[in-house]
Design a protein around this motif. Sequence first.
Motif, PDB file in Angstrom:
ATOM      1  N   PRO A  39      40.627 -51.919 -48.490  1.00  0.00           N
ATOM      2  CA  PRO A  39      39.851 -50.836 -47.935  1.00  0.00           C
ATOM      3  C   PRO A  39      39.373 -51.421 -46.575  1.00  0.00           C
ATOM      4  CG  PRO A  39      38.645 -52.111 -49.996  1.00  0.00           C
ATOM      5  CD  PRO A  39      40.032 -52.448 -49.915  1.00  0.00           C
TER       6      PRO A  39
ATOM      7  N   THR B 107      41.964 -41.397 -47.375  1.00  0.00           N
ATOM      8  CA  THR B 107      42.176 -42.455 -48.463  1.00  0.00           C
ATOM      9  C   THR B 107      43.493 -42.171 -48.977  1.00  0.00           C
ATOM     10  OG1 THR B 107      39.779 -42.489 -48.916  1.00  0.00           O
ATOM     11  CG2 THR B 107      41.372 -43.346 -50.503  1.00  0.00           C
TER      12      THR B 107
ATOM     13  N   SER C 255      37.189 -43.201 -52.613  1.00  0.00           N
ATOM     14  CA  SER C 255      36.489 -43.141 -51.183  1.00  0.00           C
ATOM     15  C   SER C 255      35.243 -43.939 -51.383  1.00  0.00           C
ATOM     16  CB  SER C 255      36.395 -41.840 -50.542  1.00  0.00           C
ATOM     17  OG  SER C 255      37.806 -41.289 -50.506  1.00  0.00           O
TER      18      SER C 255
ATOM     19  N   VAL D 101      33.734 -45.553 -47.937  1.00  0.00           N
ATOM     20  CA  VAL D 101      33.023 -45.005 -46.970  1.00  0.00           C
ATOM     21  C   VAL D 101      31.607 -44.593 -47.309  1.00  0.00           C
ATOM     22  CG1 VAL D 101      33.204 -42.977 -45.751  1.00  0.00           C
ATOM     23  CG2 VAL D 101      35.276 -43.704 -46.393  1.00  0.00           C
TER      24      VAL D 101
ATOM     25  N   LEU E 122      29.312 -42.259 -47.659  1.00  0.00           N
ATOM     26  CA  LEU E 122      29.627 -40.636 -47.912  1.00  0.00           C
ATOM     27  C   LEU E 122      28.443 -40.017 -46.885  1.00  0.00           C
ATOM     28  CD1 LEU E 122      31.215 -40.435 -51.158  1.00  0.00           C
ATOM     29  CD2 LEU E 122      32.448 -40.535 -49.137  1.00  0.00           C
TER      30      LEU E 122
ATOM     31  N   VAL F 172      36.132 -36.086 -45.140  1.00  0.00           N
ATOM     32  CA  VAL F 172      36.928 -37.199 -46.094  1.00  0.00           C
ATOM     33  C   VAL F 172      37.750 -36.643 -47.013  1.00  0.00           C
ATOM     34  CG1 VAL F 172      36.161 -39.402 -47.276  1.00  0.00           C
ATOM     35  CG2 VAL F 172      34.385 -38.575 -45.435  1.00  0.00           C
TER      36      VAL F 172
ATOM     37  N   GLU G 182      41.335 -37.448 -50.097  1.00  0.00           N
ATOM     38  CA  GLU G 182      41.836 -38.552 -50.497  1.00  0.00           C
ATOM     39  C   GLU G 182      43.032 -37.635 -51.206  1.00  0.00           C
ATOM     40  OE1 GLU G 182      39.566 -39.255 -54.677  1.00  0.00           O
ATOM     41  OE2 GLU G 182      38.940 -40.335 -52.833  1.00  0.00           O
TER      42      GLU G 182
ATOM     43  N   ILE H  69      36.351 -34.876 -50.224  1.00  0.00           N
ATOM     44  CA  ILE H  69      35.233 -35.758 -50.665  1.00  0.00           C
ATOM     45  C   ILE H  69      34.148 -35.402 -49.902  1.00  0.00           C
ATOM     46  CG2 ILE H  69      34.407 -38.291 -51.041  1.00  0.00           C
ATOM     47  CD1 ILE H  69      36.948 -37.399 -52.789  1.00  0.00           C
TER      48      ILE H  69
END
Length: 381
Positions: free
Chosen positions: A103, A122, A127, A130, A132, A142, A144, A370
């Motif tokens: 990561p 991602t 995630s 991050v 967020l 964001v 994934e 996300i």
Amino acid sequence: MFRASREFSKLLRPTSPLLTSLDRAVHGSSGSKKIVGVFYKANEYADKNPNFLGCLEHGLGIKNWLESQGHTYILTDDKEGPNCELEKHIEDMHVLITTPFHPAYVTADRIKRAKNLQLLLTAGIGSDHVDLQAAAAAGLTVAEVTGSNTVSVAEDELMRILILVRNFLPGHHQVIKGEWNVAAIAYRSYDLEGKTVGTVGAGRIGQLLMQRLKPFGCNLLYYDRAKISPEMEKETGAKFEEDLDAMLPKCDVVVLNVPLTEKTRGLLNKERIAKMKKGVLIVNNARGALVDTQAMVDACNSGHVAGYGGDVWYPQPAPKDHPWRYMPNQAMTPHISGTTIDGQIRYAAGTKDMLDRYFKGEDFPAQNYIVKEGKIAPQYQ
């Protein structure tokens, strides 16, 4: 508290009242983009399998595709410290792709300095690398590849349960060392049949695990913020537990299947571990920070926890002196459960699909978001 809703868009929570006019809107943005991908270096293993897509050398297999459309694609494994390669691109990159396996930690400071950044992808699931809240406040998206490696992780969890229950690793080590001492293995080797297995979190991975455990004749328990469907309960025979602290002492095996949030950080602490059965086995393929590091070392050393297995650490990569490397009866590996070749093919395809949609100004599949328009997915709240 843990499992994401299927109707994500109805449950998203705004983090700021000022996010109605975001200045970093991700969709409908045209022109050439600078995309940075952070992956682990495979070295001599890169050429051993053409489908080994999740490494630095192959970069998800999308470099030619991106460059043919006029975009710039920077690949690096250097992600830590003020002079790392990633830092050189922070200010002008539009998209950052990273994985849970190597990561790139996207802090509030990095977000503040990334003036052109619009999208954080991602390649895989998870995630929590991050910030967020900072991403939401900055108007970033964001996303994934939801579901891309659920099968991979669930299969790995089943494997680790069996490895721990059967006391497999000491026997394997005997073979390597040229030894033969059956008693040293058999005194703590059991059948899985009849044991009580509890999963903390019963989302996609948790449900797949329970389906795979059903034929073993286990007693299955699960704790989550909401019950699974009646059909899944009937299929697996799993019983819902409303109180985590009431479920844990009932379990011979505990499996963690929850995302890392501020609410779940340190979920298995010294006090909770002490309340579990003496000789309990614990599997954690979710996130290392769900578990208090020293509390687990102490519990394994004392024998209260008979075995701990998983592939997630904090931080990652784990330093050489990380105490989980040296505690007894551990079945730990580097973070590999979700990055089988089959999983890589799925998350590479999912990442490419979202990039294509991004270039065209189209929305992603709803379950992949996300953070969207200043709102954070329920499972990360």
